[in-house]
Design a protein around this motif. Sequence first.
Motif, PDB file in Angstrom:
ATOM      1  N   GLU A 179       0.836  -1.197   0.000  1.00 55.19           N
ATOM      2  CA  GLU A 179       0.000   0.000   0.000  1.00 55.19           C
ATOM      3  C   GLU A 179       0.874   1.251   0.000  1.00 55.19           C
ATOM      4  O   GLU A 179       1.979   1.247   0.547  1.00 55.19           O
TER       5      GLU A 179
ATOM      6  N   LEU B 271      -5.291   6.121  -2.048  1.00 50.80           N
ATOM      7  CA  LEU B 271      -4.428   5.008  -1.670  1.00 50.80           C
ATOM      8  C   LEU B 271      -4.252   4.073  -2.859  1.00 50.80           C
ATOM      9  O   LEU B 271      -5.187   3.874  -3.644  1.00 50.80           O
ATOM     10  N   SER B 272      -3.068   3.507  -2.958  1.00 49.87           N
ATOM     11  CA  SER B 272      -2.782   2.530  -3.998  1.00 49.87           C
ATOM     12  C   SER B 272      -2.329   1.234  -3.354  1.00 49.87           C
ATOM     13  O   SER B 272      -1.706   1.241  -2.286  1.00 49.87           O
ATOM     14  N   CYS B 273      -2.617   0.136  -4.017  1.00 55.94           N
ATOM     15  CA  CYS B 273      -2.173  -1.176  -3.554  1.00 55.94           C
ATOM     16  C   CYS B 273      -1.613  -1.909  -4.768  1.00 55.94           C
ATOM     17  O   CYS B 273      -2.372  -2.308  -5.662  1.00 55.94           O
TER      18      CYS B 273
ATOM     19  N   TRP C 251     -10.393  -3.248   0.761  1.00 57.72           N
ATOM     20  CA  TRP C 251      -9.691  -2.361   1.685  1.00 57.72           C
ATOM     21  C   TRP C 251     -10.347  -2.483   3.054  1.00 57.72           C
ATOM     22  O   TRP C 251     -11.585  -2.481   3.166  1.00 57.72           O
TER      23      TRP C 251
ATOM     24  N   THR D 122      -2.995  -3.148  -9.857  1.00 58.13           N
ATOM     25  CA  THR D 122      -3.084  -2.176  -8.759  1.00 58.13           C
ATOM     26  C   THR D 122      -4.538  -1.877  -8.448  1.00 58.13           C
ATOM     27  O   THR D 122      -5.367  -1.794  -9.361  1.00 58.13           O
TER      28      THR D 122
ATOM     29  N   TYR E  36      -7.040   0.822  -6.181  1.00 64.14           N
ATOM     30  CA  TYR E  36      -7.010   2.171  -5.609  1.00 64.14           C
ATOM     31  C   TYR E  36      -8.187   2.384  -4.657  1.00 64.14           C
ATOM     32  O   TYR E  36      -9.233   1.751  -4.788  1.00 64.14           O
TER      33      TYR E  36
ATOM     34  N   TYR F 297      -4.787   1.688   6.951  1.00 63.66           N
ATOM     35  CA  TYR F 297      -5.579   1.101   5.884  1.00 63.66           C
ATOM     36  C   TYR F 297      -4.816  -0.066   5.264  1.00 63.66           C
ATOM     37  O   TYR F 297      -3.644   0.072   4.902  1.00 63.66           O
ATOM     38  N   TYR F 298      -5.519  -1.190   5.143  1.00 64.07           N
ATOM     39  CA  TYR F 298      -4.928  -2.409   4.612  1.00 64.07           C
ATOM     40  C   TYR F 298      -5.601  -2.812   3.310  1.00 64.07           C
ATOM     41  O   TYR F 298      -6.830  -2.777   3.198  1.00 64.07           O
ATOM     42  N   CYS F 299      -4.791  -3.262   2.386  1.00 68.99           N
ATOM     43  CA  CYS F 299      -5.275  -3.839   1.140  1.00 68.99           C
ATOM     44  C   CYS F 299      -5.261  -5.356   1.298  1.00 68.99           C
ATOM     45  O   CYS F 299      -4.366  -5.915   1.962  1.00 68.99           O
TER      46      CYS F 299
ATOM     47  N   GLY G 203      -1.635  -6.636   2.737  1.00 62.38           N
ATOM     48  CA  GLY G 203      -0.508  -5.726   2.741  1.00 62.38           C
ATOM     49  C   GLY G 203      -0.126  -5.357   4.165  1.00 62.38           C
ATOM     50  O   GLY G 203      -0.762  -5.797   5.129  1.00 62.38           O
TER      51      GLY G 203
ATOM     52  N   THR H  12      -1.047   1.226   5.458  1.00 63.60           N
ATOM     53  CA  THR H  12      -0.568   2.594   5.316  1.00 63.60           C
ATOM     54  C   THR H  12      -1.394   3.491   6.235  1.00 63.60           C
ATOM     55  O   THR H  12      -2.612   3.349   6.314  1.00 63.60           O
TER      56      THR H  12
END
Length: 124
Positions: free
Chosen positions: A6, A20-22, A36, A78, A80, A94-96, A115, A118
């Motif tokens: 993340e 946010l990106s993962c 998420w 990815t 988002y 925040y977790y992916c 992940g 973040t």
Amino acid sequence: QVQLVESGGGLVQAGDSLRLSCAVSGRTFSSNAMGWFRQAPGKEREFVAAISGSSRATNYADSVKGRFTISRDGAKNTVYLQMNSLKPEDTAVYYCAARDVGWTSLLEYNYVNWGQGTQVTVSS
């Protein structure tokens, strides 16, 4: 080895936006549902949003509906999370997460890869 990483967290003020990106590596997750989750201090981890492998289905927690949008880019492997109108109560790690099937789930035990998280902090 599958890795979910993340990025995009930070410190913002109430009303601001973050994306946010993962990024997923180690295998292609283009057909897998992604989600998420978030965990605030002293609270249990909770569902935020999910997207199906086809991207045709999305789910949102009531607390973020209308403010957050989940999306994915298969070519980039990815996922988002666009977060608008952020509130102090959105402050959390925040977790992916990824499922091993294509349909969404609101339950964290249905997700097999996670992940590291973040941090998102929203000041009032």
